[in-house]
Each structure stands twice: as structure tokens, then as C-alpha cells.
Design a protein around this motif. Sequence first.
Motif, PDB file in Angstrom:
ATOM      1  N   GLY A   1       0.420 -13.735   6.162  1.00  0.00           N
ATOM      2  CA  GLY A   1       1.560 -12.910   5.758  1.00  0.00           C
ATOM      3  C   GLY A   1       1.616 -12.715   4.252  1.00  0.00           C
ATOM      4  O   GLY A   1       1.903 -11.612   3.766  1.00  0.00           O
ATOM      5  N   ASP A   2       1.319 -13.766   3.491  1.00  0.00           N
ATOM      6  CA  ASP A   2       1.265 -13.648   2.026  1.00  0.00           C
ATOM      7  C   ASP A   2       0.212 -12.628   1.609  1.00  0.00           C
ATOM      8  O   ASP A   2       0.416 -11.832   0.683  1.00  0.00           O
ATOM      9  N   TYR A   3      -0.929 -12.648   2.300  1.00  0.00           N
ATOM     10  CA  TYR A   3      -2.011 -11.704   1.997  1.00  0.00           C
ATOM     11  C   TYR A   3      -1.552 -10.271   2.271  1.00  0.00           C
ATOM     12  O   TYR A   3      -1.765  -9.371   1.456  1.00  0.00           O
ATOM     13  N   VAL A   4      -0.897 -10.068   3.407  1.00  0.00           N
ATOM     14  CA  VAL A   4      -0.393  -8.732   3.768  1.00  0.00           C
ATOM     15  C   VAL A   4       0.634  -8.264   2.742  1.00  0.00           C
ATOM     16  O   VAL A   4       0.605  -7.110   2.292  1.00  0.00           O
ATOM     17  N   GLU A   5       1.533  -9.157   2.362  1.00  0.00           N
ATOM     18  CA  GLU A   5       2.556  -8.812   1.367  1.00  0.00           C
ATOM     19  C   GLU A   5       1.913  -8.386   0.043  1.00  0.00           C
ATOM     20  O   GLU A   5       2.344  -7.410  -0.579  1.00  0.00           O
ATOM     21  N   ALA A   6       0.875  -9.098  -0.367  1.00  0.00           N
ATOM     22  CA  ALA A   6       0.186  -8.743  -1.612  1.00  0.00           C
ATOM     23  C   ALA A   6      -0.518  -7.392  -1.486  1.00  0.00           C
ATOM     24  O   ALA A   6      -0.509  -6.590  -2.425  1.00  0.00           O
ATOM     25  N   LEU A   7      -1.106  -7.116  -0.331  1.00  0.00           N
ATOM     26  CA  LEU A   7      -1.776  -5.821  -0.120  1.00  0.00           C
ATOM     27  C   LEU A   7      -0.810  -4.656  -0.249  1.00  0.00           C
ATOM     28  O   LEU A   7      -1.174  -3.580  -0.724  1.00  0.00           O
ATOM     29  N   CYS A   8       0.416  -4.860   0.211  1.00  0.00           N
ATOM     30  CA  CYS A   8       1.401  -3.782   0.231  1.00  0.00           C
ATOM     31  C   CYS A   8       2.383  -3.845  -0.934  1.00  0.00           C
ATOM     32  O   CYS A   8       3.259  -2.991  -1.057  1.00  0.00           O
ATOM     33  N   GLY A   9       2.229  -4.847  -1.793  1.00  0.00           N
ATOM     34  CA  GLY A   9       3.128  -5.013  -2.928  1.00  0.00           C
ATOM     35  C   GLY A   9       2.818  -4.056  -4.070  1.00  0.00           C
ATOM     36  O   GLY A   9       1.911  -3.213  -3.967  1.00  0.00           O
ATOM     37  N   PRO A  10       3.523  -4.174  -5.171  1.00  0.00           N
ATOM     38  CA  PRO A  10       3.404  -3.254  -6.298  1.00  0.00           C
ATOM     39  C   PRO A  10       1.985  -3.126  -6.869  1.00  0.00           C
ATOM     40  O   PRO A  10       1.617  -2.069  -7.350  1.00  0.00           O
ATOM     41  N   GLN A  11       1.189  -4.183  -6.795  1.00  0.00           N
ATOM     42  CA  GLN A  11      -0.184  -4.144  -7.316  1.00  0.00           C
ATOM     43  C   GLN A  11      -1.220  -4.007  -6.210  1.00  0.00           C
ATOM     44  O   GLN A  11      -2.417  -4.012  -6.482  1.00  0.00           O
ATOM     45  N   GLY A  12      -0.784  -3.896  -4.966  1.00  0.00           N
ATOM     46  CA  GLY A  12      -1.684  -3.934  -3.824  1.00  0.00           C
ATOM     47  C   GLY A  12      -2.365  -2.619  -3.512  1.00  0.00           C
ATOM     48  O   GLY A  12      -1.913  -1.534  -3.890  1.00  0.00           O
ATOM     49  N   LYS A  13      -3.444  -2.733  -2.781  1.00  0.00           N
ATOM     50  CA  LYS A  13      -4.258  -1.587  -2.367  1.00  0.00           C
ATOM     51  C   LYS A  13      -3.455  -0.600  -1.502  1.00  0.00           C
ATOM     52  O   LYS A  13      -3.721   0.595  -1.503  1.00  0.00           O
ATOM     53  N   TYR A  14      -2.470  -1.098  -0.763  1.00  0.00           N
ATOM     54  CA  TYR A  14      -1.695  -0.257   0.146  1.00  0.00           C
ATOM     55  C   TYR A  14      -0.275  -0.012  -0.347  1.00  0.00           C
ATOM     56  O   TYR A  14       0.617   0.323   0.421  1.00  0.00           O
ATOM     57  N   ARG A  15      -0.058  -0.124  -1.636  1.00  0.00           N
ATOM     58  CA  ARG A  15       1.281   0.055  -2.218  1.00  0.00           C
ATOM     59  C   ARG A  15       1.796   1.476  -2.041  1.00  0.00           C
ATOM     60  O   ARG A  15       2.989   1.719  -2.077  1.00  0.00           O
ATOM     61  N   ASP A  16       0.882   2.420  -1.828  1.00  0.00           N
ATOM     62  CA  ASP A  16       1.275   3.822  -1.705  1.00  0.00           C
ATOM     63  C   ASP A  16       1.715   4.201  -0.288  1.00  0.00           C
ATOM     64  O   ASP A  16       2.021   5.352  -0.023  1.00  0.00           O
ATOM     65  N   GLY A  17       1.739   3.227   0.629  1.00  0.00           N
ATOM     66  CA  GLY A  17       2.205   3.505   1.981  1.00  0.00           C
ATOM     67  C   GLY A  17       1.129   4.001   2.925  1.00  0.00           C
ATOM     68  O   GLY A  17       1.434   4.394   4.059  1.00  0.00           O
ATOM     69  N   ARG A  18      -0.128   3.999   2.458  1.00  0.00           N
ATOM     70  CA  ARG A  18      -1.213   4.374   3.379  1.00  0.00           C
ATOM     71  C   ARG A  18      -1.180   3.449   4.587  1.00  0.00           C
ATOM     72  O   ARG A  18      -0.794   2.290   4.478  1.00  0.00           O
ATOM     73  N   PRO A  19      -1.618   3.920   5.748  1.00  0.00           N
ATOM     74  CA  PRO A  19      -1.601   3.076   6.941  1.00  0.00           C
ATOM     75  C   PRO A  19      -2.515   1.854   6.784  1.00  0.00           C
ATOM     76  O   PRO A  19      -3.624   1.956   6.267  1.00  0.00           O
ATOM     77  N   LEU A  20      -2.010   0.725   7.218  1.00  0.00           N
ATOM     78  CA  LEU A  20      -2.771  -0.521   7.233  1.00  0.00           C
ATOM     79  C   LEU A  20      -2.761  -1.034   8.659  1.00  0.00           C
ATOM     80  O   LEU A  20      -1.697  -1.248   9.248  1.00  0.00           O
ATOM     81  N   LYS A  21      -3.943  -1.204   9.223  1.00  0.00           N
ATOM     82  CA  LYS A  21      -4.081  -1.757  10.574  1.00  0.00           C
ATOM     83  C   LYS A  21      -4.639  -3.158  10.450  1.00  0.00           C
ATOM     84  O   LYS A  21      -5.686  -3.368   9.845  1.00  0.00           O
ATOM     85  N   ILE A  22      -3.929  -4.110  11.041  1.00  0.00           N
ATOM     86  CA  ILE A  22      -4.320  -5.512  10.970  1.00  0.00           C
ATOM     87  C   ILE A  22      -4.738  -5.986  12.362  1.00  0.00           C
ATOM     88  O   ILE A  22      -3.998  -5.788  13.334  1.00  0.00           O
ATOM     89  N   LEU A  23      -5.898  -6.600  12.437  1.00  0.00           N
ATOM     90  CA  LEU A  23      -6.332  -7.279  13.647  1.00  0.00           C
ATOM     91  C   LEU A  23      -6.602  -8.719  13.246  1.00  0.00           C
ATOM     92  O   LEU A  23      -7.464  -8.986  12.407  1.00  0.00           O
ATOM     93  N   MET A  24      -5.837  -9.628  13.801  1.00  0.00           N
ATOM     94  CA  MET A  24      -5.964 -11.043  13.457  1.00  0.00           C
ATOM     95  C   MET A  24      -6.484 -11.803  14.667  1.00  0.00           C
ATOM     96  O   MET A  24      -5.914 -11.709  15.759  1.00  0.00           O
TER      97      MET A  24
END
Length: 183
Positions: A104-127
Motif C-alpha cells: 500500500g505504501d508503494y501504491v501511495e507513492a506511485l500515485c502521490g505528488p512525485q509518483g509516476k501515476y500522479r496525473d491520474g493515468r490508469p494503474l492496474k495492480i495484480l498482487m
Amino acid sequence: VQKLLAVTERELPDGSEGTFGDLACSHGTHISEVLSKRLAEIISAAGEGCTVVLSSNWRKSHHHSRVRKLEALVSKHLGCTFTFDARTKLAEERYATDRLRCVGDYVEALCGPQGKYRDGRPLKILMLDDFFITPLNGWTCGSSRIDSTAAAEAYLKSRAPRGNISAKLIHCYHEFTSQSGLN
């Protein structure tokens, strides 16, 4: 010994062919040939542009050689060079909740202000995880009760509420009672 024999002789669930013994690790490698091939098939199905993140305890430095062996096996099955694209941060993990929180921390960082997905692009997670061989039986992660794959998936999505996220968990865990009554 009886419990180990019961597991190795147990038929695989969900109509899969074989027994749990067929999934055993090759001698001295700590890696299952069958499961590394299945991982390669999942990576191949995900297609170009997928990011494969190592979140197991194998991300610790003393497991470096195991990771390299796994990457070599997956490379063999893919027919091209494979290496993990990223790793979750190192953290003390003893329980299922620790692993889910770390991802969850990793996902939060990906979508946070400095993250690769900060712009709202779709992120699909398979865990894919067994959560330290733990059932999804109502343990908590933060304020979330984790009693199903859907609950774990919802937790991952909640870690980036402004993100455009879909999440799927494959909980690699199976519980059964042997004919002699062993769990």
C-alpha cells in the motif's frame, strides 16, 4: 512428517492438474520450476509496459542470489531477459498486515505528488501473495478489516484515493484437512 506428506500428496484445487508436491522447489534453489513458469506466463499476458515489483522478503540483500536465479528462470520461460523493475521499500515484516501495508505504501507513492501515476493515468495492480501463509480471516490493516480478496483489493485502492486504480489479488493460500484430520 504426516502433515508434510499430506500436503505433497494433496490434489491441486480449482481443477488444476497434479499435486502440491509437483509445485515443490528444485533442490537447493528455493524456486519452483512450475511456479516460475506460471509467473512468466502472467508477465507475458500483462504485455509490454507492465512493471513487475518484488515485494517478498527476497528483496533483502542476503537473498540476492535467489532473486538472480528466479530472474534467470523467468527469463528462460519468457525467452528474453527478465529482471524485476522495482522493489517495495525494506521494512520489518512479520505478519500479513505488514506486507499489505508495505505494498500500500508503494501504491501511495506511485500515485502521490512525485509518483509516476500522479496525473491520474490508469494503474492496474495484480498482487500475488500468500501473506506469510495467512488466511484472509479478518485481520486488520490500518482501519481496514481484511477478510477477503475484495477487502485487500479495496485497501490497496484506498491508499491512492485520487488515483485511477484497479487492483486484483491472487491469494496463494490453500487450507484443507487431510483424511487423517490434520490441518
